[in-house]
Write a protein that holds these residues in place. Structure first.
Motif, mmCIF file in Angstrom:
data_model
loop_
_atom_site.group_PDB
_atom_site.id
_atom_site.type_symbol
_atom_site.label_atom_id
_atom_site.label_comp_id
_atom_site.label_asym_id
_atom_site.label_seq_id
_atom_site.Cartn_x
_atom_site.Cartn_y
_atom_site.Cartn_z
ATOM 1 N N GLN A 46 21.231 9.035 17.154
ATOM 2 C CA GLN A 46 19.879 8.573 17.486
ATOM 3 C C GLN A 46 19.769 8.386 19.004
ATOM 4 O O GLN A 46 20.679 7.841 19.631
ATOM 5 N N ASP A 47 18.658 8.849 19.583
ATOM 6 C CA ASP A 47 18.432 8.664 21.014
ATOM 7 C C ASP A 47 17.812 7.286 21.250
ATOM 8 O O ASP A 47 16.769 6.968 20.678
ATOM 9 N N VAL A 48 18.480 6.480 22.080
ATOM 10 C CA VAL A 48 17.985 5.128 22.375
ATOM 11 C C VAL A 48 17.774 4.999 23.879
ATOM 12 O O VAL A 48 18.690 5.211 24.666
ATOM 13 N N ASN A 72 22.981 7.756 21.137
ATOM 14 C CA ASN A 72 23.025 8.379 22.466
ATOM 15 C C ASN A 72 22.182 7.544 23.428
ATOM 16 O O ASN A 72 20.965 7.461 23.251
ATOM 17 N N PRO A 73 22.794 6.939 24.462
ATOM 18 C CA PRO A 73 22.004 6.114 25.384
ATOM 19 C C PRO A 73 21.329 6.944 26.479
ATOM 20 O O PRO A 73 21.967 7.788 27.114
ATOM 21 N N TRP A 74 20.045 6.688 26.683
ATOM 22 C CA TRP A 74 19.279 7.270 27.790
ATOM 23 C C TRP A 74 18.886 6.103 28.677
ATOM 24 O O TRP A 74 18.137 5.222 28.240
ATOM 25 N N ILE A 75 19.377 6.101 29.924
ATOM 26 C CA ILE A 75 19.149 4.958 30.799
ATOM 27 C C ILE A 75 18.018 5.284 31.769
ATOM 28 O O ILE A 75 18.098 6.267 32.507
ATOM 29 N N GLY A 93 32.495 9.050 22.723
ATOM 30 C CA GLY A 93 31.897 10.381 22.902
ATOM 31 C C GLY A 93 30.383 10.325 23.023
ATOM 32 O O GLY A 93 29.672 11.204 22.531
ATOM 33 N N ARG A 94 29.870 9.257 23.646
ATOM 34 C CA ARG A 94 28.409 9.100 23.804
ATOM 35 C C ARG A 94 28.080 8.841 25.269
ATOM 36 O O ARG A 94 27.714 7.723 25.647
ATOM 37 N N PRO A 95 28.237 9.818 26.167
ATOM 38 C CA PRO A 95 27.966 9.558 27.586
ATOM 39 C C PRO A 95 26.488 9.289 27.827
ATOM 40 O O PRO A 95 25.631 9.847 27.125
ATOM 41 N N PRO A 96 26.172 8.445 28.805
ATOM 42 C CA PRO A 96 24.755 8.145 29.066
ATOM 43 C C PRO A 96 24.080 9.272 29.845
ATOM 44 O O PRO A 96 24.727 9.985 30.597
ATOM 45 N N THR A 97 22.773 9.418 29.643
ATOM 46 C CA THR A 97 21.968 10.314 30.477
ATOM 47 C C THR A 97 21.005 9.419 31.245
ATOM 48 O O THR A 97 20.428 8.501 30.663
ATOM 49 N N THR A 98 20.859 9.694 32.547
ATOM 50 C CA THR A 98 19.986 8.842 33.359
ATOM 51 C C THR A 98 18.651 9.533 33.610
ATOM 52 O O THR A 98 18.604 10.727 33.879
ATOM 53 N N LEU A 99 17.577 8.770 33.493
ATOM 54 C CA LEU A 99 16.226 9.260 33.813
ATOM 55 C C LEU A 99 15.645 8.351 34.882
ATOM 56 O O LEU A 99 15.835 7.132 34.827
ATOM 57 N N ALA A 100 14.932 8.949 35.834
ATOM 58 C CA ALA A 100 14.356 8.128 36.915
ATOM 59 C C ALA A 100 13.219 7.277 36.364
ATOM 60 O O ALA A 100 12.527 7.682 35.418
ATOM 61 N N ARG A 101 13.033 6.097 36.951
ATOM 62 C CA ARG A 101 11.892 5.249 36.567
ATOM 63 C C ARG A 101 10.605 6.033 36.815
ATOM 64 O O ARG A 101 10.471 6.715 37.829
#
Ligand code: NAD
Length: 478
Positions: A46-48, A72-75, A93-101
């Motif tokens: 699940q994408d969180v 799956n963390p999306w920061i 095995g759940r690396p974070p993906t970063t999104l800009a504010r």
């Protein structure tokens, strides 16, 4: 007990016709509910989406909870803000993906959006909620989840920080109303300082399909109760003995089933005249049966002795047996008053006292069934609402006094749940009540049973003295 509009809402053509014609008919979203026992990875794939004001004091706790549950963390923030997620991400095995504010990606439709507002200091900083949710809330999936986390307003470092913290509850409750048509829910969680390591089980539960009918609620995680058992993601009740009163049918039966599915030996208690359905439930789940009228004078002693002699003690008690005898006060007989208050409240107090002095083991869990009628009152239910409000007072008063023994005590206040009790409501009223909530539908006995099971588990140690409304965000008028 089938809900015509939920069934119709499953049909895409019917949904489209209602939308095109602009008909004022709620088309409730069928809720996604868990099937089967607890799993090691309840949020698998699940994408969180997670964001925080400043750094957020709960990032480590959230990162570990999400990674171990398989999400799956999306920061949303600076790359440095994803730091807490890297270690747990590698381990699971759940690396974070970063999104800009301010960036809203069309590639992500999150299952859940979390905001960590624990270090919010002023009302002006609340703007961060708007900035995140304005763009992202429309992308939340059907049956998704929103969680807003903060520190309790009481005890905040400054009055301004208390104002900002308290604002989170109004925000979460309103978001719950806005996402309800999607079958999605929103809640706020206040985590006491020093209790961060008790958050994960509640967080996972609220993000999972097991919390389907909880909407617009405020949770508190504290550190008052002594920890006796470590949280367990699967078979959390293995080796425990549970007593469920009124377990022959309805919510009690569903609860007995789920507790047994998580490993507990369940003692199914109901009235002697309900021997047939009570014994059948006990047989189905490999439990035992105990036939006692809980309001009988000798019931506390009989129940305490039976649990001590046949099971060597008890770890979980669910006070579920309940009755209604609805009449306006002027038309109510003294027997109707006495029976309702006797079964729903006096018996709970007397039985709990006998069990705590006797076979109830340290580290145990007590869950009492209240009702939203006990919060808001209800026409023709002075006796019932008094008994259910009394349960809330009892739970709040008892919790601190047993915390040192590692025991938690909580109440659940169901809204409209499809059972024999609500089948007795006239059809037109029933239809109206069903729609009077964020989720525009009634709940199922399973929805209450899931919350009882969570509260019965070792991981719920941070939650005590609470009243948890499981009502789809019912417009209670209180
Ligand atoms: P239900 O009538 O289907 O089941 C209640 C059970 O309690 C029955 O099996 C009954 O035999 C048992 N019981 C009643 N009196 C007893 C006694 N003196 N001794 C032992 N057992 C006794 O009701 P339900 O809808 O499953 O409700 C369960 C609990 O949830 C009740 O406390 C009720 O007040 C509460 N609740 C239900 C709803 C709802 O919408 N169904 C809403 C709010 C609260």
């Amino acid at each position: 007990m089938s809900d015509f509009l939920v069934d119709l809402g499953q049909n895409a053509t019917a949904r489209q016709i209602v939308r095109t014609l602009g008909l004022p008919i709620p088309m409730p979203q069928k809720l996604r509910r868990a099937k089967g026992p607890w799993e090691a990875r309840p949020l698998q794939d699940q994408d969180v989406l997670v964001s925080a004001s400043h750094g957020g004091e709960l990032q480590d706790a959230i990162a570990t909870a999400l990674a171990s549950a398989g999400a799956n963390p999306w920061i949303v923030g600076e790359p440095a803000e994803a730091a807490a997620y890297v270690g747990p991400g590698e381990a699971y095995g759940r690396p974070p993906t970063t999104l800009a504010r301010g960036e809203v990606s069309d590639d992500v439709s999150p299952h859940a959006i979390l905001f960590d507002a624990t270090d919010m200091r002023t009302p002006a900083e609340l703007r961060a909620l708007y900035d995140l949710f304005h763009g992202w809330l429309p992308r939340l999936r059907r049956c998704g989840r929103v969680l807003i986390l903060g520190r309790p307003p009481v005890g905040a470092r400054t009055p301004a920080a208390a104002a900002a913290a308290a604002a989170l509850s109004g925000f979460a409750r309103s978001v719950a109303k806005e996402v309800g048509a999607k079958g999605a829910t929103a809640q706020a969680i206040y985590v006491e300082r020093g209790a961060d390591d008790r958050l994960a089980p509640l967080l996972t539960f609220l993000l999972s399909e097991r919390s389907a009918f909880i909407s617009g609620q405020i949770f508190h995680v504290g550190r008052a109760v002594k920890v006796t058992d470590a949280p367990k993601p699967v078979l959390p009740l293995e080796g425990k003995v549970a007593l469920v009163t009124g377990a022959a049918r309805g919510i009690g039966k569903a609860t007995a089933r789920l507790l047994a599915a998580e490993g507990a030996h369940v003692v199914v208690l109901d009235r002697p005249e309900d021997d047939g359905p009570a014994s059948q439930t006990a047989r189905e789940i490999g439990g035992s049966v105990l036939l006692v009228d809980v309001s009988a004078e000798d019931a506390p002693e009989t129940i305490a002795s039976a649990l001590a002699e046949s099971h060597g003690g008890v770890d979980i008690v669910v006070h579920n047996a309940g009755v209604t005898r609805d009449k306006t006060l002027a038309k109510m007989s003294p027997q109707q008053w006495d029976l309702t208050v006797g079964v729903n409240l006096s018996a709970v107090v007397a039985m709990t006292e006998a069990l705590l002095d006797g076979p109830f083991r340290d580290g145990g869990r007590i869950v009492c069934l209240s009702s939203i009628a006990g919060i808001a009152g209800n026409f023709g239910q002075t006796n019932y609402a008094a008994s259910k409000a009394g349960i809330i007072g009892y739970v709040e008063a008892l919790a601190p006094s047993v915390a040192k023994r590692g025991i938690t005590v909580n109440a659940i206040a169901p809204g409209f749940i499809e059972t024999r009790l609500t089948d007795a409501i006239p059809p037109i009223n029933r239809e109206v009540i069903r729609r009077m909530s964020n989720l525009s539908q009634g709940g199922l006995p399973q929805d209450i049973a899931e919350v009882v099971t969570f509260l019965a588990s070792p991981g719920s140690v941070g939650v005590t003295g609470s009243v948890i409304r499981v009502c789809g965000g019912n417009y209670v008028g209180a």
